[in-house]
Design an enzyme around this catalytic site. Sequence first.
Site, PDB file in Angstrom:
ATOM      1  N   ARG A  87      73.320 -17.333  39.058  1.00  0.00           N
ATOM      2  CA  ARG A  87      73.440 -18.727  38.599  1.00  0.00           C
ATOM      3  C   ARG A  87      72.208 -19.497  39.110  1.00  0.00           C
ATOM      4  O   ARG A  87      71.886 -19.401  40.297  1.00  0.00           O
ATOM      5  CB  ARG A  87      74.729 -19.377  39.119  1.00  0.00           C
ATOM      6  CG  ARG A  87      75.998 -18.671  38.653  1.00  0.00           C
ATOM      7  CD  ARG A  87      77.250 -19.474  38.980  1.00  0.00           C
ATOM      8  NE  ARG A  87      77.366 -20.658  38.146  1.00  0.00           N
ATOM      9  CZ  ARG A  87      78.285 -21.615  38.351  1.00  0.00           C
ATOM     10  NH1 ARG A  87      79.128 -21.526  39.349  1.00  0.00           N
ATOM     11  NH2 ARG A  87      78.347 -22.664  37.543  1.00  0.00           N
ATOM     12  N   GLN A 193      87.655 -27.483  35.766  1.00  0.00           N
ATOM     13  CA  GLN A 193      87.818 -27.404  37.228  1.00  0.00           C
ATOM     14  C   GLN A 193      88.646 -28.577  37.767  1.00  0.00           C
ATOM     15  O   GLN A 193      89.342 -28.439  38.763  1.00  0.00           O
ATOM     16  CB  GLN A 193      86.437 -27.383  37.915  1.00  0.00           C
ATOM     17  CG  GLN A 193      85.672 -26.091  37.748  1.00  0.00           C
ATOM     18  CD  GLN A 193      84.745 -26.122  36.550  1.00  0.00           C
ATOM     19  OE1 GLN A 193      85.000 -26.817  35.569  1.00  0.00           O
ATOM     20  NE2 GLN A 193      83.673 -25.362  36.603  1.00  0.00           N
ATOM     21  N   ASP A 234      75.485 -29.966  43.382  1.00  0.00           N
ATOM     22  CA  ASP A 234      74.998 -28.582  43.370  1.00  0.00           C
ATOM     23  C   ASP A 234      73.559 -28.479  43.854  1.00  0.00           C
ATOM     24  O   ASP A 234      73.125 -27.427  44.318  1.00  0.00           O
ATOM     25  CB  ASP A 234      75.114 -27.992  41.972  1.00  0.00           C
ATOM     26  CG  ASP A 234      76.573 -27.767  41.643  1.00  0.00           C
ATOM     27  OD1 ASP A 234      77.219 -28.705  41.144  1.00  0.00           O
ATOM     28  OD2 ASP A 234      77.079 -26.670  41.959  1.00  0.00           O
ATOM     29  N   LYS A 244      78.241 -31.036  38.256  1.00  0.00           N
ATOM     30  CA  LYS A 244      78.891 -30.537  37.043  1.00  0.00           C
ATOM     31  C   LYS A 244      78.614 -31.436  35.840  1.00  0.00           C
ATOM     32  O   LYS A 244      78.644 -32.656  35.952  1.00  0.00           O
ATOM     33  CB  LYS A 244      80.402 -30.434  37.315  1.00  0.00           C
ATOM     34  CG  LYS A 244      81.251 -29.967  36.167  1.00  0.00           C
ATOM     35  CD  LYS A 244      80.776 -28.675  35.544  1.00  0.00           C
ATOM     36  CE  LYS A 244      80.681 -27.520  36.523  1.00  0.00           C
ATOM     37  NZ  LYS A 244      79.949 -26.363  35.969  1.00  0.00           N
TER      38      LYS A 244
HETATM   39  O1  MRU Z   1      80.299 -24.479  37.954  1.00  0.00           O
HETATM   40  P1  MRU Z   1      80.966 -24.798  39.250  1.00  0.00           P
HETATM   41  O2  MRU Z   1      82.447 -24.870  39.145  1.00  0.00           O
HETATM   42  O3  MRU Z   1      80.488 -23.920  40.370  1.00  0.00           O
HETATM   43  O4  MRU Z   1      80.446 -26.276  39.571  1.00  0.00           O
HETATM   44  C1  MRU Z   1      80.890 -26.888  40.742  1.00  0.00           C
HETATM   45  C2  MRU Z   1      80.450 -28.300  40.864  1.00  0.00           C
HETATM   46  O5  MRU Z   1      79.748 -28.822  40.047  1.00  0.00           O
HETATM   47  C3  MRU Z   1      80.842 -28.999  42.125  1.00  0.00           C
HETATM   48  O6  MRU Z   1      81.034 -30.368  41.897  1.00  0.00           O
HETATM   49  C4  MRU Z   1      79.739 -28.817  43.174  1.00  0.00           C
HETATM   50  O7  MRU Z   1      79.416 -27.468  43.313  1.00  0.00           O
HETATM   51  C5  MRU Z   1      80.106 -29.370  44.490  1.00  0.00           C
HETATM   52  S1  MRU Z   1      81.299 -28.373  45.293  1.00  0.00           S
HETATM   53  C6  MRU Z   1      81.627 -28.995  46.821  1.00  0.00           C
END
Ligand code: MRU
Length: 337
Positions: A87, A193, A234, A244
Site C-alpha cells: 500500500r 470502515q 495516514d 481516508k
Molecule cells: O484504508 P484504511 O482503512 O487503512 O484507512 C485508514 C484510515 O484512513 C485511518 O483514518 C487512518 O489510517 C488513521 S488510523 C488511526
Amino acid sequence: MRMIKWQNGTVFTPDQTKLPLREVTLEIKTVDQMCEAIKVLRVRGAPLLGAAAAFGVALAAYHSKAGCRGELLAELEEAADRIKSQRPTAVNLFWGADRVLNKARGVSGDMQQVKDAVVVEAQKIADEDAEQNHAIGKLGAELIKDGDTILTHCNAGELATVEYGTALAPIRVAWEQGKKIKVIADETRPLLQGARLTTYELMRDGIPVTLITDNMTAYVMSKGLVDLVIVGADRIVQDAVFNKIGTYGVAVLAKEHNVPFYVAAPKSTFDLTRKAAGVIVEERTPEEVTHIGGVQIAPSGVKVFNPAFDPTPLKYVSGIICEKQIYYPKDYATLKP
Ligand code: MRU
C-alpha cells in the site's frame, strides 16, 4: 486491548474484513500472509500498519534459514520491500519496516543477535504506539466539552492502532472523565470502515454512537448537530493531511459550518520531507465501488475511479493532536522533518 501480538514466531491480529459480523483472529506466520493481510485490509489503519510491517520483517528474521549474516540481511531487505509495496499512502508502513531493518543493519553480533534485535524492535514499536495513543487521548480530551457531539470519518480507533486508537482516543478519555458525549460515525464508502468498525468498537465500549451515510454530513452539520470533528491520518506532509477518502469533504463542510476540525496522529505518521503533490494516492479495485458486502450494485463493466485517500490542505485543520502536544495553525510552519 492489544490489536496485534507476537508469540513465538506468529503474529495474532483480528481479521478486520470479517467485522462486525464475525470476530476472527488471524495467525500470520509468513511474510506472504502478512502481505496479503495488508493488501486486502485484514490489517489496516496507519499505526497498526506500522506495527504490522515491523512484525512482518520480524517473521522473516525469526523463520530465516540464512547461512550467514549477509544472507539474513538480504532476506530482511527483500521482506521489507515486499511489505512496503502492498500500500503506498500510509507512511507508517514504510516507517515500521525501515525502522526494524535499520536496527538489524546496526547489530554487529552474530545472526541470532540480529534476529533477536529485530523481534525486540518490532515489539518496541507496538509498545510505543500504545503509549502514544494514550497520550493523544489525554491531550485531545481537553478539546472535548461535556455534552459535545463529535463526528469522525473512517476508523481511527483501537482497530486501526496497536491499542486505544488515535481519533477515538480523546473520545475514550472524555468518556472516562464522565463527559456526556456522543459520536457520529459516517459510513465511509467504499469499504465502510465507519459503519463496520467505528460503530462496532464504540458500541462495545458503551460510548453512544449514531451512524450516518457519507452524504448526510452536510445536513447534520447545517442543523448544528456536530460540535467538533476528529479524524486520524495516514500521512501528514508539509501542506496537507492524507486520510481516508472523504476526509477533505468533511473538512470543507466543517469550515463552512464553523465546526473545529482536528486530526489525531502520532509522530510516526508525519512525513515532513514531502508536500501533498509528492504522495502516491492508493487506487483500489473497481469491485470495492461496484459491490457492497459482495453484492453487485452497479452495472457490470461500468468505469470506476476508486482513490482510497485524499489530502486535506492544512488551512482546514484546526489542530493536530500528537502524543507530545497539540499543534495549532501557528505551529504548522515550524514543523520540521
Ligand atoms: O484504508 P484504511 O482503512 O487503512 O484507512 C485508514 C484510515 O484512513 C485511518 O483514518 C487512518 O489510517 C488513521 S488510523 C488511526
